[in-house]
Design a protein around this motif. Sequence first.
Motif, PDB file in Angstrom:
ATOM      1  N   GLU A 182      -3.157   1.145 -19.261  1.00 22.47           N
ATOM      2  CA  GLU A 182      -2.837   1.471 -17.866  1.00 22.47           C
ATOM      3  C   GLU A 182      -2.284   0.287 -17.081  1.00 22.47           C
ATOM      4  N   ASP A 183      -2.260  -0.891 -17.683  1.00 19.99           N
ATOM      5  CA  ASP A 183      -1.608  -2.042 -17.058  1.00 19.99           C
ATOM      6  C   ASP A 183      -0.100  -2.039 -17.310  1.00 19.99           C
ATOM      7  N   THR A 184       0.380  -1.121 -18.133  1.00 16.28           N
ATOM      8  CA  THR A 184       1.804  -1.034 -18.423  1.00 16.28           C
ATOM      9  C   THR A 184       2.593  -0.741 -17.149  1.00 16.28           C
ATOM     10  N   ALA A 185       3.551  -1.610 -16.855  1.00 11.44           N
ATOM     11  CA  ALA A 185       4.349  -1.493 -15.632  1.00 11.44           C
ATOM     12  C   ALA A 185       5.392  -2.602 -15.597  1.00 11.44           C
ATOM     13  N   ALA A 186       6.315  -2.487 -14.662  1.00  7.98           N
ATOM     14  CA  ALA A 186       7.169  -3.610 -14.313  1.00  7.98           C
ATOM     15  C   ALA A 186       6.416  -4.440 -13.281  1.00  7.98           C
ATOM     16  N   TYR A 187       6.346  -5.734 -13.505  1.00  8.95           N
ATOM     17  CA  TYR A 187       5.614  -6.642 -12.623  1.00  8.95           C
ATOM     18  C   TYR A 187       6.603  -7.445 -11.788  1.00  8.95           C
ATOM     19  N   TYR A 188       6.339  -7.468 -10.480  1.00  2.95           N
ATOM     20  CA  TYR A 188       7.234  -8.119  -9.534  1.00  2.95           C
ATOM     21  C   TYR A 188       6.522  -9.238  -8.796  1.00  2.95           C
ATOM     22  N   CYS A 189       7.228 -10.318  -8.626  1.00  2.60           N
ATOM     23  CA  CYS A 189       6.772 -11.443  -7.833  1.00  2.60           C
ATOM     24  C   CYS A 189       7.316 -11.273  -6.417  1.00  2.60           C
ATOM     25  N   ALA A 190       6.520 -11.640  -5.413  1.00  3.84           N
ATOM     26  CA  ALA A 190       6.946 -11.507  -4.026  1.00  3.84           C
ATOM     27  C   ALA A 190       6.508 -12.717  -3.220  1.00  3.84           C
TER      28      ALA A 190
ATOM     29  N   PHE B 210       2.996  -7.708  -7.646  1.00  2.00           N
ATOM     30  CA  PHE B 210       2.868  -6.261  -7.543  1.00  2.00           C
ATOM     31  C   PHE B 210       3.314  -5.672  -8.876  1.00  2.00           C
ATOM     32  N   ARG B 211       3.015  -4.404  -9.086  1.00  2.00           N
ATOM     33  CA  ARG B 211       3.494  -3.741 -10.288  1.00  2.00           C
ATOM     34  C   ARG B 211       3.868  -2.300  -9.987  1.00  2.00           C
ATOM     35  N   GLN B 212       4.742  -1.763 -10.815  1.00  2.00           N
ATOM     36  CA  GLN B 212       5.192  -0.388 -10.625  1.00  2.00           C
ATOM     37  C   GLN B 212       5.368   0.288 -11.972  1.00  2.00           C
ATOM     38  N   ALA B 213       4.583   1.325 -12.190  1.00  2.00           N
ATOM     39  CA  ALA B 213       4.701   2.136 -13.395  1.00  2.00           C
ATOM     40  C   ALA B 213       5.689   3.270 -13.130  1.00  2.00           C
ATOM     41  N   PRO B 214       6.278   3.822 -14.188  1.00  2.00           N
ATOM     42  CA  PRO B 214       7.246   4.906 -14.000  1.00  2.00           C
ATOM     43  C   PRO B 214       6.648   6.073 -13.216  1.00  2.00           C
ATOM     44  N   GLY B 215       7.368   6.523 -12.211  1.00  3.58           N
ATOM     45  CA  GLY B 215       6.929   7.653 -11.416  1.00  3.58           C
ATOM     46  C   GLY B 215       5.848   7.351 -10.396  1.00  3.58           C
ATOM     47  N   LYS B 216       5.482   6.075 -10.276  1.00  6.70           N
ATOM     48  CA  LYS B 216       4.417   5.695  -9.340  1.00  6.70           C
ATOM     49  C   LYS B 216       4.940   4.706  -8.308  1.00  6.70           C
ATOM     50  N   ASP B 217       4.191   4.582  -7.232  1.00  3.87           N
ATOM     51  CA  ASP B 217       4.557   3.644  -6.185  1.00  3.87           C
ATOM     52  C   ASP B 217       4.245   2.221  -6.631  1.00  3.87           C
ATOM     53  N   ARG B 218       4.936   1.256  -6.029  1.00  2.14           N
ATOM     54  CA  ARG B 218       4.638  -0.140  -6.325  1.00  2.14           C
ATOM     55  C   ARG B 218       3.287  -0.494  -5.721  1.00  2.14           C
ATOM     56  N   GLU B 219       2.416  -1.104  -6.532  1.00  3.69           N
ATOM     57  CA  GLU B 219       1.064  -1.394  -6.069  1.00  3.69           C
ATOM     58  C   GLU B 219       0.734  -2.874  -6.136  1.00  3.69           C
ATOM     59  N   PHE B 220      -0.144  -3.286  -5.253  1.00  6.14           N
ATOM     60  CA  PHE B 220      -0.604  -4.674  -5.180  1.00  6.14           C
ATOM     61  C   PHE B 220      -1.436  -5.032  -6.402  1.00  6.14           C
ATOM     62  N   VAL B 221      -1.228  -6.246  -6.915  1.00  6.42           N
ATOM     63  CA  VAL B 221      -2.021  -6.748  -8.031  1.00  6.42           C
ATOM     64  C   VAL B 221      -2.848  -7.967  -7.594  1.00  6.42           C
ATOM     65  N   ALA B 222      -2.175  -8.979  -7.060  1.00  5.01           N
ATOM     66  CA  ALA B 222      -2.871 -10.212  -6.681  1.00  5.01           C
ATOM     67  C   ALA B 222      -2.007 -11.003  -5.717  1.00  5.01           C
ATOM     68  N   ALA B 223      -2.653 -11.858  -4.921  1.00  6.80           N
ATOM     69  CA  ALA B 223      -1.944 -12.725  -3.988  1.00  6.80           C
ATOM     70  C   ALA B 223      -2.668 -14.058  -3.891  1.00  6.80           C
ATOM     71  N   ILE B 224      -1.918 -15.076  -3.470  1.00  2.00           N
ATOM     72  CA  ILE B 224      -2.484 -16.419  -3.370  1.00  2.00           C
ATOM     73  C   ILE B 224      -1.907 -17.109  -2.146  1.00  2.00           C
ATOM     74  N   SER B 225      -2.759 -17.865  -1.461  1.00  3.10           N
ATOM     75  CA  SER B 225      -2.347 -18.559  -0.245  1.00  3.10           C
ATOM     76  C   SER B 225      -1.423 -19.727  -0.567  1.00  3.10           C
ATOM     77  N   ARG B 226      -0.873 -20.309   0.480  1.00  2.00           N
ATOM     78  CA  ARG B 226       0.112 -21.378   0.315  1.00  2.00           C
ATOM     79  C   ARG B 226      -0.429 -22.546  -0.502  1.00  2.00           C
ATOM     80  N   GLY B 227      -1.654 -22.930  -0.222  1.00  2.00           N
ATOM     81  CA  GLY B 227      -2.241 -24.067  -0.918  1.00  2.00           C
ATOM     82  C   GLY B 227      -3.002 -23.689  -2.173  1.00  2.00           C
ATOM     83  N   GLY B 228      -3.125 -22.380  -2.427  1.00  2.00           N
ATOM     84  CA  GLY B 228      -3.813 -21.924  -3.626  1.00  2.00           C
ATOM     85  C   GLY B 228      -5.321 -21.766  -3.490  1.00  2.00           C
ATOM     86  N   VAL B 229      -5.831 -21.967  -2.290  1.00  2.00           N
ATOM     87  CA  VAL B 229      -7.285 -21.909  -2.107  1.00  2.00           C
ATOM     88  C   VAL B 229      -7.788 -20.471  -2.041  1.00  2.00           C
TER      89      VAL B 229
END
Length: 125
Positions: free
Chosen positions: A89-97, A37-56
């Motif tokens: 516009e990709d500038t943000a703090a990026y978080y792993c979840a 996920f990522r969060q830019a200043p003054g904005k909500d945290r938004e989804f970027v990408a996700a991957i399943s357990r096995g990577g498929v």
Amino acid sequence: QVQLVESGGGLVQAGGSLRLSCAASGRTFSAYVMAWFRQAPGKDREFVAAISRGGVTTSYSDSVKGRFTISRDNAKNTVYLQMNSLKPEDTAAYYCAARGSSSDVYRTKAAYDYWGQGTQVTVAS
């Protein structure tokens, strides 16, 4: 319980690339669906990408599809985010979840149980 530590952020020129890493420790990494996920200043945290357990199975937001690639190495307990053709516009703090409660790939932050501290990505125009 799983602990997540992101790395790889920094300052890059528009059009450049970065690769983020998220190292996990604790319980079996392969049991978790992973996301960025990522969060830019003054904005909500938004989804970027996700991957399943096995990577498929992977999922991307429309804003990064075709430019970013999520991958994982279960032997190294690490998930990656390769970011190409970066834009200011990709500038943000990026978080792993991590999500351990089911195998489904979710795009909402409420679905994820564990979070890292974040790594800053700044794209200069």
